[in-house]
Design an enzyme around this catalytic site. Structure first.
Site, PDB file in Angstrom:
ATOM      1  N   SER A 145       0.809  -1.218   0.000  1.00 20.91           N
ATOM      2  CA  SER A 145       0.000   0.000   0.000  1.00 20.91           C
ATOM      3  C   SER A 145       0.843   1.269   0.000  1.00 20.91           C
ATOM      4  O   SER A 145       0.423   2.293  -0.550  1.00 20.91           O
ATOM      5  CB  SER A 145      -0.962   0.002   1.188  1.00 20.91           C
ATOM      6  OG  SER A 145      -0.256  -0.196   2.396  1.00 20.91           O
ATOM      7  N   HIS A 196       2.196   4.663   4.679  1.00 20.40           N
ATOM      8  CA  HIS A 196       1.445   5.351   3.634  1.00 20.40           C
ATOM      9  C   HIS A 196       2.017   6.740   3.369  1.00 20.40           C
ATOM     10  O   HIS A 196       2.115   7.171   2.216  1.00 20.40           O
ATOM     11  CB  HIS A 196      -0.032   5.455   4.026  1.00 20.40           C
ATOM     12  CG  HIS A 196      -0.701   4.124   4.143  1.00 20.40           C
ATOM     13  ND1 HIS A 196      -1.927   3.949   4.758  1.00 20.40           N
ATOM     14  CD2 HIS A 196      -0.313   2.882   3.745  1.00 20.40           C
ATOM     15  CE1 HIS A 196      -2.273   2.675   4.702  1.00 20.40           C
ATOM     16  NE2 HIS A 196      -1.297   2.007   4.106  1.00 20.40           N
TER      17      HIS A 196
END
Length: 333
Positions: A145, A196
């Site tokens: 991610s 992230h």
């Protein structure tokens, strides 16, 4: 554990398979499909257990287990974790690979996978020193991610404008990654906020920082050493743009072929198959206007004359007729 993965419900794998077949394997570009296949393979047959692949400051820096930088992006906690990441990869990969070309997109994925981990380690180290809390150095992250957040920044750069809905909020695309960063953290505290954020920062390093120029320099260095069999690849601001021709000019291609081969003039903008309205540029014009082609022909003529006669050309403003005559004389000879 492997038997459970192979024979359990594996809803995420089923959903992913349905999405791939719905898109059609032939419609998924090669680098995107290969990356998806690698993630699925390592989910079914992990290189190491998750606790030995996740990335943290303690494991990577203190204990010098740098292999985690390579392993952590391609391992996932469970099948739903894999599904959501790979579904996002399909959407972003199809758009970006068609824009940038397969070779450059594969290069981009490799660099982003490594740099996201490095930036993650730097951020966690900084938080450890600022807060004097060693728990930041112990937090272990795994999954693709972070790379996807970086790809989202790049995708918004190459496809500006527009808006999207994030949890029913109408958000401009350029701010969507920041809103998603915050919402995902609050709605699912188990996700890695720092991981992230690291991906977003790597994406910004590429779109607004020096990363893209550095990647081009490295690619140019590799090709200049002949590692691709003498075929030199050129890149511009929109990614992959074509091949240089390191061979003598062929008369049947005329003067435009010589300009492309002699001076290595890059394309202004590559033809994008995903955007049929984009203007097509013939590969031998190299995106040059007629005046620029004339100027290049004059320079080539002067250089050629100087190398053979060691003289000086005195007329500085030749007429168009004289330029055309010199072009004919040069390529007929």
């Amino acid at each position: 554990m492997m038997r459970n993965r192979l024979w359990g419900s594996n809803l995420g794998l089923l959903l992913l398979a349905c999405q791939v077949f719905q898109l059609g394997i032939d419609n998924i570009p090669h680098a995107t499909l290969a990356t998806l296949g690698l993630n699925v393979y390592l989910f079914l047959f992990p290189a190491k257990p998750l606790l030995q692949t996740c990335l943290s400051v303690r494991e990577a820096y203190w204990y010098r287990d740098w292999s985690r930088l390579l392993l952590s992006p391609f391992h996932h906690v469970d099948d739903m974790h894999l599904y959501f990441n790979m579904a996002s990869l399909l959407w972003k990969g199809i758009k970006l690979e068609r824009k940038l070309g397969g070779a450059w997109f594969a290069y981009l994925l490799s660099v982003f996978s490594l740099l996201t981990g490095l930036v993650y380690l730097l951020l966690e180290t900084g938080l450890t020193h600022m807060t004097e809390d060693s728990s930041y150095s112990l937090q272990c992250a795994v999954g693709f991610s972070g790379v996807l957040f970086g790809l989202k920044v790049v995708n918004n750069h190459y496809h500006p404008g527009g808006a999207t809905y994030v949890m029913e909020l109408h958000i401009a695309n350029r701010y969507a990654c920041w809103v998603e960063l915050v919402l995902i953290h609050f709605m699912n505290p188990g996700t890695s906020f720092v991981g992230h954020l690291a991906g977003i920062l790597v994406g910004l390093l590429y779109t607004t920082g020096p990363l893209k120029r550095l990647m081009k320099t490295c690619a140019g260095f590799v090709t200049s050493n002949g590692l691709y069999g003498g075929q030199q690849t050129y890149y511009n601001s929109s990614g992959y743009s074509g091949y240089g021709m390191p061979y003598p000019p062929n008369p049947r291609y005329g003067q435009q072929s010589f300009i492309r081969r002699q001076y290595g003039a890059p394309y202004r903008e590559p033809y994008d198959t995903a955007m049929p309205s984009a203007p097509f540029q013939h590969p031998y014009t190299a995106g040059l206007s007629e005046e620029e082609q004339y100027a290049a022909a004059v320079r080539a003529s002067l250089n050629d004359r100087g190398s053979h006669t060691h003289g000086t050309y005195t007329q500085s403003n030749p007429t168009p007729e004289e330029i055309r005559w010199r072009r004919l004389q040069r390529f007929n000879s």
